[in-house]
Scaffold this active site. Structure first.
Site, PDB file in Angstrom:
ATOM      1  N   CYS A   1       5.241   3.668   4.037  1.00  0.00           N
ATOM      2  CA  CYS A   1       6.414   3.095   4.683  1.00  0.00           C
ATOM      3  C   CYS A   1       7.578   4.082   4.647  1.00  0.00           C
ATOM      4  O   CYS A   1       7.481   5.164   4.086  1.00  0.00           O
ATOM      5  CB  CYS A   1       6.789   1.789   4.011  1.00  0.00           C
ATOM      6  SG  CYS A   1       7.151   1.979   2.274  1.00  0.00           S
TER       7      CYS A   1
ATOM      8  N   CYS B   1       7.442   3.500  -4.647  1.00  0.00           N
ATOM      9  CA  CYS B   1       7.417   4.718  -3.819  1.00  0.00           C
ATOM     10  C   CYS B   1       7.916   5.912  -4.625  1.00  0.00           C
ATOM     11  O   CYS B   1       7.380   7.013  -4.525  1.00  0.00           O
ATOM     12  CB  CYS B   1       8.289   4.555  -2.576  1.00  0.00           C
ATOM     13  SG  CYS B   1       7.696   3.297  -1.449  1.00  0.00           S
TER      14      CYS B   1
ATOM     15  N   CYS C   1      -4.779   1.536  -0.626  1.00  0.00           N
ATOM     16  CA  CYS C   1      -3.563   1.048  -1.288  1.00  0.00           C
ATOM     17  C   CYS C   1      -2.438   0.801  -0.300  1.00  0.00           C
ATOM     18  O   CYS C   1      -1.529   0.020  -0.570  1.00  0.00           O
ATOM     19  CB  CYS C   1      -3.022   2.066  -2.285  1.00  0.00           C
ATOM     20  SG  CYS C   1      -4.058   2.341  -3.687  1.00  0.00           S
TER      21      CYS C   1
ATOM     22  N   ASP D   1      -0.381   3.293   0.604  1.00  0.00           N
ATOM     23  CA  ASP D   1       0.425   4.515   0.622  1.00  0.00           C
ATOM     24  C   ASP D   1      -0.228   5.622  -0.186  1.00  0.00           C
ATOM     25  O   ASP D   1      -0.977   5.371  -1.125  1.00  0.00           O
ATOM     26  CB  ASP D   1       1.896   4.290   0.256  1.00  0.00           C
ATOM     27  CG  ASP D   1       2.100   3.544  -1.045  1.00  0.00           C
ATOM     28  OD1 ASP D   1       1.147   3.504  -1.841  1.00  0.00           O
ATOM     29  OD2 ASP D   1       3.213   3.039  -1.262  1.00  0.00           O
TER      30      ASP D   1
END
Lengths: 390, 190
Positions: free
Chosen positions: B61, B105, B35, B37
């Protein structure tokens, strides 16, 4: 903070010599090159010289050069010209790893304009699958477009060989040489390409100026209908200042070609070997035996590219990552995906692209910055334990 | 370049509570290497169901790292019942906001927390209800409908930014559009 600029495949510093060459034409000499008096022709003369210099860099003649505004315009003009020259042909060939200027144009022509498009795959080293390419060529093929060298990995395609095959079959051949120009020798006559795109800002000219080479004899239709400029093929008053800059940049690129393939290549190799030996679980993407002298695409297992870039940015280091985390879409670049680079290193891929302005000291700063940066990110990564990938 | 707040940058450069928590008694994992992350959340919960320590390991990230760091700071000292109410917006707010392309995120943080709480309580997270829409990122129609209603999303791009759904192969984008229409229609009737 000093900037360490190693992103020259994205854009380059405008050379001081280029700026000096342009300045008088930004100020004092503002005449229109088409005017019928000496003041205008001062500019006209410089444009003619610039056209000659661009032609000299790729072994063309000045009549074969059309000035444009960017590489994307050159690419679009070439492909649109090809399909309008052969309206009965409905098949196009390109590769799976092109720059968006070609990739998205070909997808558009396939999805919206009824063309059949072959995207020729590459192997894990980024080398073109020539069997697929040759088998795809047919009487229905209007044009083949292949990049001379890849922007992300630097891998060089066998342009001369493919151009010859295309010529035997009577198929027009275009090459996007935006990355190759100024980095490796380019000779349009020896290779026999029909059309070639190059861009100014990748070779130390300003942004907003580029060129398209069209081989003499090709019935290339006008694509900006207007005045007589560019032999009527692209009307509109010339971007005089930038064209003059492009001419100077091409002259310098020719002079610096050897430097690029000795000094710059040595710097790249030095950076590559230090990173490979001093940071574990690191791998180079692409065919290292056949690659641009300035480009290094290197993947660090178990870490993510944007994080690496941000840690390098703290030291003023400029480079690119191999994945564009620009939305929920976290896929690595289409180039790395086409090469089937494993996810573990694709997400952590960084592209360094050097120029002759770089120094060995800068390479050392990059290595000394990356060693603790990668270590820090790996300490944080759930996929890294006891010095290796889990 | 992303317009990250100073707080995001600070939590990326100097993240809090990094690493494996040796005596953790609850763990929640989400995301994967493919994916792009992934987050592994460790909790130490006492007999009163209070989180006395938390840590994380994150691959991703800068905003993924910052969101993970923020999450651990938010939940430390909370009871599990209170922690269960923490949303992705709380994580984003703690950081002074995230670019909308990076909202996933914070969603990842919320998902890992839910899994860690379930892990502690020995609750098995059952197969998700609803119909699978995005197979790349394991997102169902009900999740999309929830996200659309909670966050006032209106385009497939919004849904991708929040849930990642549609951000992989892209095959489900048309289906996502239909689900958004359904969600809007039912929201109008509520």
């Amino acid at each position: 903070m000093d900037v360490i600029y190693t992103d020259n495949n994205a854009t380059t510093k405008v050379a001081n010599e280029v700026i000096e060459e342009m300045l008088p034409y930004l100020g004092e000499f503002y005449g229109n090159p088409s005017s019928m008096y000496t003041f205008g022709d001062e500019v006209g003369k410089k444009i003619r010289q610039a056209r000659q210099k661009v032609a000299d860099l790729i072994n063309a003649t000045p009549e074969e050069i059309i000035f444009t505004s960017c590489g994307t315009e050159s690419d679009n003009a070439a492909i649109n010209a090809a399909i309008s020259m052969y309206p009965e042909k409905k098949h196009l060939i390109t590769s799976a790893v092109e720059h968006p200027a070609i990739k998205n144009l070909f997808s558009y022509l396939g999805d919206r304009k009824g063309f059949r498009v072959t995207f020729v795959p590459v192997d894990t080293k980024g080398r073109l699958d020539l069997d697929t390419l040759y088998n795809a060529m047919s009487e229905d093929t209007a044009v083949i477009s292949l990049m001379w060298a890849n922007n992300e990995t630097g891998v060089i395609f066998p342009i001369e060989e493919v151009a010859q095959k295309a010529r035997e079959k009577g198929i027009l051949f275009h090459t996007d040489a935006v990355q190759a120009t100024g980095k490796i020798p380019i000779d349009v006559q020896a290779t026999g390409v029909d059309m070639l795109s190059l861009s100014g800002h990748k070779i130390h000219a300003p942004k907003g100026v580029a060129a398209l080479y069209v081989k003499k004899g090709i019935k290339f239709p006008a694509f900006l209908i207007g005045g007589h400029q560019e032999s009527g093929r692209r009307g509109g008053t010339e971007n005089t200042v930038s064209i003059i800059g492009l001419g100077k940049a091409c002259e310098l690129a020719k002079e610096n070609l050897e430097l690029m393939n000795t000094q710059v290549k040595e710097l790249r190799d030095y950076l590559e070997s230090r990173l490979l030996s001093e940071i574990p679980a690191t791998s180079v993407n692409g065919d290292t035996k056949n690659r641009l002298p300035n480009t290094l695409s290197i993947g660090f297992d178990a870490v993510e590219g944007e994080s690496i870039l941000m840690l390098m940015d703290r030291k003023g280091i400029c480079a690119s990552s191999g994945s564009a985390c620009t939305s929920g879409s976290l896929d690595p670049s289409h180039v790395l995906m086409a090469m089937e680079v494993p996810f573990k290193s694709a997400h952590g891929t960084i592209r360094f692209s050097l120029s002759h302005y770089n120094t060995k000291e800068e390479m050392d700063v990059i290595v000394e910055t990356l060693i603790p940066a990668i270590d820090k990110l790996r300490q944080m990564s759930p996929f890294w334990k006891d010095g290796k990938m889990i | 370049m992303w317009d990250y707040t100073d707080k995001v940058k600070e939590h990326f450069m100097n993240p809090k509570n990094v690493g494996e928590l040796k005596d953790a008694n609850a763990v929640g994992e989400t995301g994967s290497l493919n994916c792009g992350d992934a987050l592994k959340l460790f909790l130490k919960v006492n007999e009163n169901e209070r989180i006395i320590d938390a840590s994380f390991m994150t691959f991703g990230c800068a905003s993924a790292v910052a969101s993970s760091s923020a999450l651990t700071e938010i939940i430390k000292g909370m009871t599990l019942d209170d922690a269960a109410k923490v949303t992705n917006d709380d994580i984003s707010d703690f950081l002074g906001g995230l670019p909308k392309e990076k909202m996933h995120c914070s969603v990842m943080g919320q998902a890992a927390l839910k899994k860690a709480i379930a892990d502690f309580r020995g609750v098995e997270i059952l197969a998700k209800p609803g119909e699978m829409v995005c197979e790349c990122f394991d997102v169902t129609d009900l999740e999309i409908i929830d996200a659309v209603k909670q966050n006032g999303l209106s385009t497939t791009e919004d849904v991708t930014n929040y849930l990642k759904a549609g951000g992989g192969c892209g095959k489900c984008l048309d289906r996502i559009e239909e689900v958004i229409e359904t969600a809007k229609a039912t929201a109008d009737n509520e």
